[in-house]
Design a protein around this motif. Structure first.
Motif, short mmCIF file in Angstrom:
data_model
loop_
_atom_site.label_atom_id
_atom_site.label_comp_id
_atom_site.label_asym_id
_atom_site.label_seq_id
_atom_site.Cartn_x
_atom_site.Cartn_y
_atom_site.Cartn_z
N UNK A 74 0.87 -1.11 0.11
CA UNK A 74 0.12 -0.04 0.03
C UNK A 74 0.61 1.25 0.03
N UNK A 75 1.83 1.05 -0.85
CA UNK A 75 2.84 2.37 -0.87
C UNK A 75 4.01 2.52 -0.04
N UNK A 76 3.96 1.69 0.91
CA UNK A 76 5.11 1.36 1.92
C UNK A 76 5.73 0.20 1.34
N UNK A 77 7.27 0.13 2.03
CA UNK A 77 7.89 -0.93 1.60
C UNK A 77 7.31 -2.57 1.79
N UNK A 78 7.57 -3.36 1.17
CA UNK A 78 6.79 -4.83 1.24
C UNK A 78 7.29 -5.35 2.68
N UNK A 79 6.72 -5.99 3.47
CA UNK A 79 6.73 -6.61 4.46
C UNK A 79 7.04 -8.06 4.44
N UNK A 80 8.08 -8.44 5.02
CA UNK A 80 8.19 -10.05 5.16
C UNK A 80 8.18 -10.37 6.77
N UNK A 81 7.52 -11.30 7.24
CA UNK A 81 7.72 -11.77 8.69
C UNK A 81 8.11 -13.30 8.56
N UNK A 82 9.01 -13.56 8.91
CA UNK A 82 9.45 -15.03 9.18
C UNK A 82 9.69 -15.49 10.40
N UNK A 83 8.97 -16.73 10.54
CA UNK A 83 9.37 -17.30 12.11
C UNK A 83 9.49 -18.90 11.76
N UNK A 84 10.51 -19.43 12.30
CA UNK A 84 10.96 -20.84 12.24
C UNK A 84 12.24 -20.94 12.17
N UNK A 85 12.94 -22.13 11.82
CA UNK A 85 14.14 -22.30 11.67
C UNK A 85 14.25 -23.63 11.19
N UNK A 86 15.49 -24.03 10.95
CA UNK A 86 16.05 -25.18 10.37
C UNK A 86 15.43 -25.45 8.88
N UNK A 87 15.44 -26.76 8.69
CA UNK A 87 15.10 -27.43 7.39
C UNK A 87 13.55 -26.92 7.00
N UNK A 88 12.66 -26.86 7.86
CA UNK A 88 11.16 -26.55 7.68
C UNK A 88 10.98 -25.03 7.21
N UNK A 89 11.84 -24.44 7.79
CA UNK A 89 11.79 -22.81 7.45
C UNK A 89 12.33 -22.52 6.18
N UNK A 90 13.37 -23.22 5.73
CA UNK A 90 14.13 -23.18 4.40
C UNK A 90 12.86 -23.75 3.33
N UNK A 91 12.35 -24.69 3.80
CA UNK A 91 11.36 -25.10 2.68
C UNK A 91 10.07 -24.20 2.52
N UNK A 92 9.60 -23.65 3.60
CA UNK A 92 8.70 -22.48 3.58
C UNK A 92 9.14 -21.37 2.73
N UNK A 93 10.20 -21.03 2.96
CA UNK A 93 11.03 -19.90 2.19
C UNK A 93 11.00 -20.27 0.68
N UNK A 94 11.41 -21.60 0.42
CA UNK A 94 11.43 -22.00 -1.09
C UNK A 94 10.20 -21.73 -1.93
N UNK A 95 9.24 -22.30 -1.16
CA UNK A 95 7.79 -22.11 -1.76
C UNK A 95 7.26 -20.64 -1.96
N UNK A 96 7.57 -19.77 -0.88
CA UNK A 96 7.29 -18.35 -0.93
C UNK A 96 8.10 -17.79 -2.20
N UNK A 97 9.33 -18.06 -2.37
CA UNK A 97 10.05 -17.60 -3.47
C UNK A 97 9.77 -18.14 -4.85
N UNK A 98 9.09 -19.28 -5.00
CA UNK A 98 8.83 -19.82 -6.24
C UNK A 98 7.38 -18.97 -6.47
N UNK A 99 6.62 -18.64 -5.51
CA UNK A 99 5.36 -17.87 -5.76
C UNK A 99 5.61 -16.41 -6.18
N UNK A 100 6.71 -15.90 -5.69
CA UNK A 100 7.16 -14.49 -5.97
C UNK A 100 7.59 -14.73 -7.51
N UNK A 101 8.26 -15.28 -7.84
CA UNK A 101 8.81 -15.60 -9.26
C UNK A 101 7.57 -15.78 -10.24
N UNK A 102 6.55 -16.19 -9.93
CA UNK A 102 5.23 -16.42 -10.78
C UNK A 102 4.60 -15.26 -10.65
N UNK A 103 4.87 -14.24 -9.68
CA UNK A 103 4.01 -13.10 -9.94
C UNK A 103 4.77 -11.92 -10.68
#
Length: 324
Positions: A74-103
């Motif tokens: 809404x005119x302000x910088x994009x906000x990212x909130x990450x909570x988690x650690x280890x392999x499961x967090x990395x997997x969540x970030x990879x899914x999010x990254x792939x979705x961004x590439x599609x946009x």
């Protein structure tokens, strides 16, 4: 893992809870204010990946200007909130990254900001897509004891606060006692001081709603029974922000703003906030986070704000064209 969007009421409630925890200008009520302030037709593309042990929330919108897609929140910088650690967090970030590439498409413009330190997956993605970051220096006051915060201020500011205690009648207006008339007075006072209307009536209504929902509060100041100042603050969770201050310019021989701002800091402390943000700090001849030389007025305002103490904390801001 799957992408969750705001079409899900459960996810929307989860996001809004996180935003209230984040505080400052990020709270849900600010969405309507930013819509009116910037005037763009925003499409909310916010999404999340939530998994036991991994969570990524991406708050972003898209609007079209001059035929180009702009991604922000809404005119302000994009906000990212990450909570988690280890392999499961990395997997969540990879899914999010792939979705961004599609946009994103080649040539789209992105605006994103985060604290310095280890970069998030989002920042590393933008580096790989050719977006150059700039430093965003923000003045932040850590809310501690009154004596400690006062001791961190310029000496003249402590003197001016004492003057305000003796001479100003200040009232905190919040969701429990604010009236429509109070905000009408705030809007009209701003128009009178500025000599013109600088933004739409709807943005003032949106800010009043922020007070009514408990996301903002207003401090009115009177000298000899005359309104001489209005100060608006955003606060929830752990973060408070000095949003708007309007003071009678005909009385600038008096220190009208110091005590109300100090009262605003103390009220943020009472609400449980841990930090009080003054916004980007500007310096003469130094490029700001938008890549421009700030005006003399902006530099003077920043110099004034720095008198309240705190530290200058570095963030990095990515603002530029994406290369896919």
């Amino acid at each position: 893992m799957k992408i969750e969007t705001l079409s899900s009421e459960i996810f929307k409630e989860h996001v809004y809870k996180r935003l209230l925890e984040f505080g400052g200008l990020a709270t849900p009520g600010h969405i309507e204010y930013f819509k009116g302030y910037y005037g763009f037709d925003f499409s909310d593309l916010s999404f999340g990946v939530i998994y036991p042990g991994g969570e990524v929330l991406c708050l972003l919108t898209r609007h079209i200007s001059d035929g180009v897609s702009h991604y922000s929140w809404y005119g302000q910088p994009v906000r990212i909130i990450c909570r988690g650690q280890g392999d499961k967090q990395l997997r969540a970030e990879q899914v999010a990254q792939n979705h961004l590439y599609s946009l994103w498409k080649d040539g789209d413009i992105i605006d994103f900001q985060e604290p310095t330190g280890e970069m998030s997956f989002f920042a590393k993605t933008l580096l790989q897509m050719g977006v150059t970051p700039r430093i965003f220096p923000e003045q932040i006051i850590n809310i501690t004891s009154d004596l400690s915060m006062l001791g961190d201020m310029r000496k003249v500011f402590r003197q001016n606060i004492k003057w305000g205690e003796r001479n100003l009648n200040c009232a905190i207006l919040n969701k429990d006692n604010i009236t429509e008339g109070d905000f009408d007075a705030f809007e009209q006072f701003h128009i009178t001081v500025a000599g013109r209307r600088t933004r739409s009536h709807s943005t003032w209504r949106a800010q009043m709603k922020l007070v009514l929902t408990g996301e903002n509060y207003l401090i009115s100041s009177y000298l000899d029974n005359n309104l001489v100042g209005m100060s608006l603050f955003a606060a929830s969770g752990e973060r408070a922000y000095y949003s708007v201050g309007v003071y009678d310019r005909d009385l600038f021989n008096y220190p009208l703003s110091h005590y109300p701002i100090w009262r605003g800091i103390l009220h943020a402390k009472n609400l449980g906030c841990k930090t009080f943000c003054m916004g980007e700090s500007f310096y003469s001849g130094v490029l700001d986070s938008l890549g421009r030389i700030p005006s003399e007025k902006e530099c003077n305002i920043s110099y004034f704000k720095r008198g309240f103490g705190g530290g200058i904390y570095s963030f990095i801001r990515f603002l530029g064209n994406i290369s896919v």
